[in-house]
Design an enzyme around this catalytic site. Structure first.
Site, PDB file in Angstrom:
ATOM      1  CE  LYS A  16      -2.539  -0.726   3.890  1.00  0.00           C
ATOM      2  NZ  LYS A  16      -1.406  -2.357   4.288  1.00  0.00           N
ATOM      3  NE  ARG A  91      -4.195  -0.336  10.050  1.00  0.00           N
ATOM      4  CZ  ARG A  91      -3.269   0.222   9.787  1.00  0.00           C
ATOM      5  NH1 ARG A  91      -3.185   1.458   8.958  1.00  0.00           N
ATOM      6  NH2 ARG A  91      -1.908  -0.478   9.554  1.00  0.00           N
ATOM      7  NE  ARG A 128       7.524  -2.869   6.197  1.00  0.00           N
ATOM      8  CZ  ARG A 128       6.203  -2.960   5.938  1.00  0.00           C
ATOM      9  NH1 ARG A 128       5.092  -2.125   4.881  1.00  0.00           N
ATOM     10  NH2 ARG A 128       5.524  -3.229   7.723  1.00  0.00           N
ATOM     11  NE  ARG A 160       6.576  -0.326  10.081  1.00  0.00           N
ATOM     12  CZ  ARG A 160       5.128  -0.042   9.195  1.00  0.00           C
ATOM     13  NH1 ARG A 160       4.378   0.122   7.983  1.00  0.00           N
ATOM     14  NH2 ARG A 160       4.006  -0.574  10.131  1.00  0.00           N
ATOM     15  NE  ARG A 171       2.139  -4.111  11.723  1.00  0.00           N
ATOM     16  CZ  ARG A 171       3.588  -3.809  10.911  1.00  0.00           C
ATOM     17  NH1 ARG A 171       3.901  -5.056  11.670  1.00  0.00           N
ATOM     18  NH2 ARG A 171       3.134  -3.934   9.586  1.00  0.00           N
TER      19      ARG A 171
HETATM   20  P1  AMP Z   1       1.064   0.987   8.464  1.00  0.00           P
HETATM   21  O1  AMP Z   1       1.999   1.730   8.925  1.00  0.00           O
HETATM   22  O2  AMP Z   1      -0.301   1.091   8.628  1.00  0.00           O
HETATM   23  O3  AMP Z   1       0.941  -0.907   8.764  1.00  0.00           O
HETATM   24  O4  AMP Z   1       0.414   1.614  10.564  1.00  0.00           O
HETATM   25  C1  AMP Z   1       0.712   1.402  11.812  1.00  0.00           C
HETATM   26  C2  AMP Z   1       0.563   1.468  12.596  1.00  0.00           C
HETATM   27  O5  AMP Z   1      -0.068   2.523  12.870  1.00  0.00           O
HETATM   28  C3  AMP Z   1      -0.677   0.544  13.158  1.00  0.00           C
HETATM   29  O6  AMP Z   1      -0.119  -0.899  13.436  1.00  0.00           O
HETATM   30  C4  AMP Z   1      -1.369   1.288  14.175  1.00  0.00           C
HETATM   31  O7  AMP Z   1      -0.843   0.903  15.464  1.00  0.00           O
HETATM   32  C5  AMP Z   1      -1.262   2.263  13.722  1.00  0.00           C
HETATM   33  N1  AMP Z   1      -2.279   3.045  12.940  1.00  0.00           N
HETATM   34  C6  AMP Z   1      -1.880   3.298  11.258  1.00  0.00           C
HETATM   35  N2  AMP Z   1      -3.177   3.879  10.977  1.00  0.00           N
HETATM   36  C7  AMP Z   1      -4.519   3.841  11.883  1.00  0.00           C
HETATM   37  C8  AMP Z   1      -5.991   2.983  11.981  1.00  0.00           C
HETATM   38  N3  AMP Z   1      -6.690   3.997  10.603  1.00  0.00           N
HETATM   39  N4  AMP Z   1      -6.137   2.984  12.540  1.00  0.00           N
HETATM   40  C9  AMP Z   1      -5.709   2.799  13.802  1.00  0.00           C
HETATM   41  N5  AMP Z   1      -4.603   3.374  13.480  1.00  0.00           N
HETATM   42  C10 AMP Z   1      -3.832   3.140  13.105  1.00  0.00           C
END
Ligand code: AMP
Length: 219
Positions: A16, A91, A128, A160, A171
């Site tokens: 994404k 989400r 990654r 990361r 996740r």
């Molecule tokens: P990502 O980079 O999209 O994998 O997001 C990393 C982390 O940010 C996630 O595991 C959540 O802790 C937080 N996060 C990102 N987007 C959201 C969202 N829409 N709702 C809640 N937590 C989020």
């Protein structure tokens, strides 16, 4: 095809972030990644960052009231007035409802789901590596290799903080639980398209653009 409001759906590691950046450049709209925004807030130690830090570390979702406020503020910026690629939001169905309210009388045009099988995203996440300086993301030749040179700026790209086995498991588990209702939310409104997310970034981009192009004959 410009002026689109697109939501990217798909598992962690589906691409994404990569496709969000490519599509945003192609369509001339901002790429808004809630994960990137939250990681920046944590680094800066802002009030949002302080509230969000422990959720990010554990791979849990940040509470809706925190993330919805962040997204509302970002969408109110002038550069998002005519289109946006949203990556990582919504989400949950509650977030989809909040987004619809925030955008009214406009709305999300399409949810573009990038479909990559679970075994493949596990493989991708294990190798990654992300550049802390410029955000570049690439793959280590082997999951045990700690860092690789960043393809963007030459700094060291590292794992990361939430790409630990435990946080990855959590996740993906949360994602699997939320994915079906979220897809259903967009599908029932005839706004869901799915593309195969396997293969090279350029091959996936081509599929994504073709899918978006089919949305409107004027595109
Ligand atoms: P990502 O980079 O999209 O994998 O997001 C990393 C982390 O940010 C996630 O595991 C959540 O802790 C937080 N996060 C990102 N987007 C959201 C969202 N829409 N709702 C809640 N937590 C989020």
């Amino acid at each position: 095809m410009s002026g689109l409001r697109v939501v990217l759906l798909g598992r962690q590691g589906a691409g994404k972030g990569t496709q969000g950046a490519l599509l945003a450049a192609h369509l001339g709209v901002p790429h808004v990644s809630t994960g990137d925004m939250l990681r920046a807030a944590v680094r800066e130690g802002s009030a949002v960052g302080q509230r969000a830090a422990r959720y990010l570390e554990a791979g849990e979702l940040v509470p809706d009231e925190v993330i919805v406020a962040v997204v509302r503020e970002r969408l109110a910026a002038p550069d998002a007035a005519t289109g946006v690629i949203l990556d990582g939001f919504p989400r949950t169905v509650a977030q989809a409802d909040a987004l619809e309210t925030a955008l009214a009388p406009r709305r999300v045009d399409v949810a573009l789901e990038i479909d990559v099988p679970l075994e493949e995203v596990h493989r991708r996440l294990a190798s990654r590596r992300v550049c802390p300086a410029c955000g570049w993301s690439g793959a280590a030749p082997d999951p045990d290799v700690a860092s690789v040179p960043c393809g963007g700026c030459g700094a060291a790209a590292v794992r990361r903080a939430d790409d630990t086995p435990e946080a990855i498991r959590r996740r993906l588990e949360i994602n699997e639980a939320q994915a079906a209702p979220l897809r259903g939310w967009f599908a029932s409104r005839h706004r869901l398209v799915t593309v195969d997310g396997t293969g090279s970034p350029s091959a996936v981009l081509e599929r994504a653009l073709a899918a978006l192009g089919r949305l409107s004959p004027a595109a």
